[in-house]
Design a protein around this motif. Sequence first.
Motif, PDB file in Angstrom:
ATOM      1  N   SER A 256      -8.595   0.282  26.618  1.00  0.00           N
ATOM      2  CA  SER A 256      -8.486   1.585  25.946  1.00  0.00           C
ATOM      3  C   SER A 256      -9.853   2.193  25.645  1.00  0.00           C
ATOM      4  O   SER A 256      -9.992   3.415  25.548  1.00  0.00           O
ATOM      5  CB  SER A 256      -7.677   1.439  24.655  1.00  0.00           C
ATOM      6  N   LYS A 257     -10.853   1.335  25.523  1.00  0.00           N
ATOM      7  CA  LYS A 257     -12.213   1.833  25.267  1.00  0.00           C
ATOM      8  C   LYS A 257     -12.809   2.500  26.495  1.00  0.00           C
ATOM      9  O   LYS A 257     -13.726   3.312  26.391  1.00  0.00           O
ATOM     10  CB  LYS A 257     -13.118   0.687  24.820  1.00  0.00           C
ATOM     11  N   GLY A 260     -10.345   6.094  27.090  1.00  0.00           N
ATOM     12  CA  GLY A 260     -10.257   7.079  26.018  1.00  0.00           C
ATOM     13  C   GLY A 260     -11.547   7.152  25.233  1.00  0.00           C
ATOM     14  O   GLY A 260     -12.652   7.142  25.796  1.00  0.00           O
ATOM     15  N   SER A 261     -11.417   7.209  23.927  1.00  0.00           N
ATOM     16  CA  SER A 261     -12.595   7.260  23.057  1.00  0.00           C
ATOM     17  C   SER A 261     -13.302   5.913  23.047  1.00  0.00           C
ATOM     18  O   SER A 261     -12.672   4.875  23.260  1.00  0.00           O
ATOM     19  CB  SER A 261     -12.169   7.631  21.630  1.00  0.00           C
ATOM     20  N   PRO A 262     -14.620   5.877  22.791  1.00  0.00           N
ATOM     21  CA  PRO A 262     -15.375   4.612  22.777  1.00  0.00           C
ATOM     22  C   PRO A 262     -14.840   3.619  21.748  1.00  0.00           C
ATOM     23  O   PRO A 262     -14.991   2.410  21.920  1.00  0.00           O
ATOM     24  CB  PRO A 262     -16.794   5.062  22.437  1.00  0.00           C
ATOM     25  N   GLU A 263     -14.211   4.113  20.684  1.00  0.00           N
ATOM     26  CA  GLU A 263     -13.677   3.201  19.668  1.00  0.00           C
ATOM     27  C   GLU A 263     -12.407   2.492  20.156  1.00  0.00           C
ATOM     28  O   GLU A 263     -12.074   1.403  19.686  1.00  0.00           O
ATOM     29  CB  GLU A 263     -13.348   3.970  18.378  1.00  0.00           C
TER      30      GLU A 263
END
Length: 724
Positions: A256-257, A260-263
Motif C-alpha cells: 500500500s505504501k 498510494g500515500s507514502p504512509e
Amino acid sequence: MDFSSFLTSLGTSFLIFVVLMLLFTWLSRKPGNNVIYYPNRILKGKDPYDGVLLTRNPFTWMTEALSSTEHDVISMSGVDTAVYFLFLSTVLGILVLSALVLLPVLLPVAATDKGIMTTNTTSNGTFGDLDRLSMGHVQEKSKRLWAFVIATYWVSFVAYYLLWKAYKHASVLRAGALMSSELKPEQFAVLVRDIPPVLGGQTRKEQVDSYFKAMYPDTFYRSMIVTNNKAVNKIWKELEGYRKKLLRAEAIYAKSKTVGSPEGVRPTNKTGCLGLVGKRVDSIDYCNAKINDLIPKLESEQKSTLREKQLPSAIVFFTSRVTAASAAQALHAPMVDNWTVMDAPEPRQLLWKNLSIKFFQRQMRQYVVYAIVALTIFFYMLPIGFISAFTTLDNLRKLLPFLKPVVNQSVIKTVLEAYLPQIALIVFLALLPKFLLFLSHMEGIPSQSHAVRASSGKFFYFTVLNVFIGVTVGGTLFSTFKTIEKNPNLIVSLLANSLPANATFFLTFVALKFFVGYGLELSRIVPLIIYHLKRKYVCKTEEERKAAWTPGDLGYGTRVPSDLLILTIVFCYSVIAPVILPFGVIYFGLGWVILRNQALKVYVPSYESNGRMWPHMHARILAALLLFQVTMFGYFGVKKFIYTPVLLPLPILSLIFAFVCRKKFYHFFKVTALEVASHDLKEVPNMERVFRSYIPPSLSSEKFDEDQFEDALSSQASRTGATV
C-alpha cells in the motif's frame, strides 16, 4: 454404439489430445509458467531449462523423456517413482508381446469364420465390423476356438515371464536404495508399539531405555517416547496460522505504501466467523497480540504433553544400521501383543495418532474396515449398474420421454453415445479415493506410504468389481430383465452370453482415459489457471505463492488402481476382442512417456518407501490375470467348446506363480536384509541430527529448557539430559 459414434469419440479424443499437447508446447516456454511445468527442477535448485531444447518442435519433450535413464528418475523423483515406471514398462511389454501374436492370428481366424452370430456380440449397438473381428463371430464348438485357447496360454506365459523379471529388477532397485551411502534417519531407528504398562517406580523413558540397553548395550543411542499431541498440535497450528496472517498483513501494508500515500494503509479485519462478522481491528496489531498470547501457551502445553501425555509406543535409535534392521525383524517378547518392533518410517510419513493403538485394537479395526469396504463395494454396485444401464440412449428415451426431441438429433445423439456413459462413470469414481484413504488411516497403519498402499488395494478391487464387473453385469441385467423375468433359470447363460457386450464401451473408456486424461496431465491447464488466479487475487507473500504452485506427488493411491483397471479390461478382452490390445498399448506407452516427463520436471515425492509399492502392484497384476483366465474359461463354456477343461491349469499356475514370488521376493520388501544394511556410509552419521528429524514440529522449542524433554527423551548411559 454404432461405428460412426465410436469413430467420433476416438477422433474427438485424439483432437483434444493434439490441442492440449500444442498448448503445453507453447505454455511451457513462457517464463511465467516455469513453476507449473518445472517445479521439481526449481525446488532442487536447478535451471528449469537445463538440458531442455527450446525449439518449436512439439515433440521435443518426448525425445527428452525417452532418452532419460532410470538413474535420472531416481535422482529427481526417488525409487518409488522408478518402481512405478517398472510397472508401466512391464505391463506395456506384456501387451506388446501379446498383440504381436494375437492380432495377426486371431483376427483372421475370427473374420474368416462363416458362423452366424446370435447373442455373442461385442457391442450394444450395430458395430458389426468389430463383431466380425471378435471371438463372438466364431461358431460354437468350432475347431477354430483352439487358436483362442493357445492365445490365452500365450498371454499368461508372457505375463509370468515379464513379471518374474520385473520382481527381480525391483529387488535390485530396493537393495541399491537401502545400500546408499547417504544418511537416511529411518535406517537408524525402529518403531516400538504395544509397550506394556510401566512398573512401579519407573517412568516410561526408563522402562524403554532399560529394555533396549539390556539387549543392545553397544549400539543403543536413545529413545523418543510418543506422546498425545492433539492439544499441542491445535495450539501450534493456531500459532502458525496467525504468523502467516501477520506476514500477509505486513505484505499488504508494504504494498500500500507503493501504490498510494507514502504512509500506506494498515490492513484491518473482523474478528468473528471467517472474518465476516465481529469487531474490526488492525490486522498487524491483532496478529502480534495473538502470537504473543499463544507462545507461552504453546510452551506450557509442550511441557505438559511431554511429561503427562506419554503413550505406550516409542521410536528407538541405534548407532548402527545393521542393529536397527536386525531389531526390526526380531521377536522381542513371547507375547505377540507386547513390544512389537518394526522398521521406522520416514519422519515425514509418520501418522502419530495411530502409533499408540494397541495390537488387538488394530486387528479389530482392520476387520471393521474390511467389512465397511465390502459394504461400500456392494452398495456402489447399485448406482454404477444404474448409471451403466441408464446412460444409454435407448433407456433415456424410455425413462425420460421428454428428451426424445433432443436425443434424436443426429449430432447430439452421436456426442451423447460417444461420451455420456464414460464421463458419468469417471465423475462417479472421482468421489471415492479420499474415503478409502480415510478408512486406511482408521486401521491404525503407522505410515502414510502404507496407508496409500492399503487404500490403493481397496480402490483396485472396488474398481474391478464395480466398474468392470458392475458395468458388464448391470448393462446385461437391465437389457435382458424381461427375459429373466419369464425364465429365471436363464440368468447364468444370459450373463455369460452377454460378456463381450460392453467391449465398445470399454474401448471408448480406455481411449478417453489415454487421450483426454493424459492430455490434461501433460498440459496442466487446470493447475495453471488456478495458480495464476491465486497469484493475482489471493497470494500476497512468497510462501503463499509457493503453496499455490507446489505440485504434490504422482498420487499412487489413485493412479495405480486406475492403471490396473485398464489392464484388467485389456486382459479380459484381449482374446475375446483382440482389437482392444492396441488401445492398451497406446494407454501404457503414452502414459510412460508423459509421466516420465512429469516425474523429471513436475511432481515432487511426498515420501520414499524404497519400492515397497511393487509387491502390491505385482499381486494386483496377477489378480487381473487370474480374472482374465477365469473369464476365458467361462466364455469357452458359453461357446460349448468340449475342450474347455484344457484351460483349468492356468488359474492353478497363476496361484502357484504368486506363491513362489511371494516366498522368494516379498520378505525383502517387508524388512531390510542385513547384507544390505551392512554397507558403509559415506561419513559417520550425526546421530543428533537423526534424532532431531523425528521431533514433531509442534514439540520443537525455540527456547530450549534442559528439563523440557527429560521425561520423553532418553540418551546413552552417561547422559543426563537431551539437547533438541
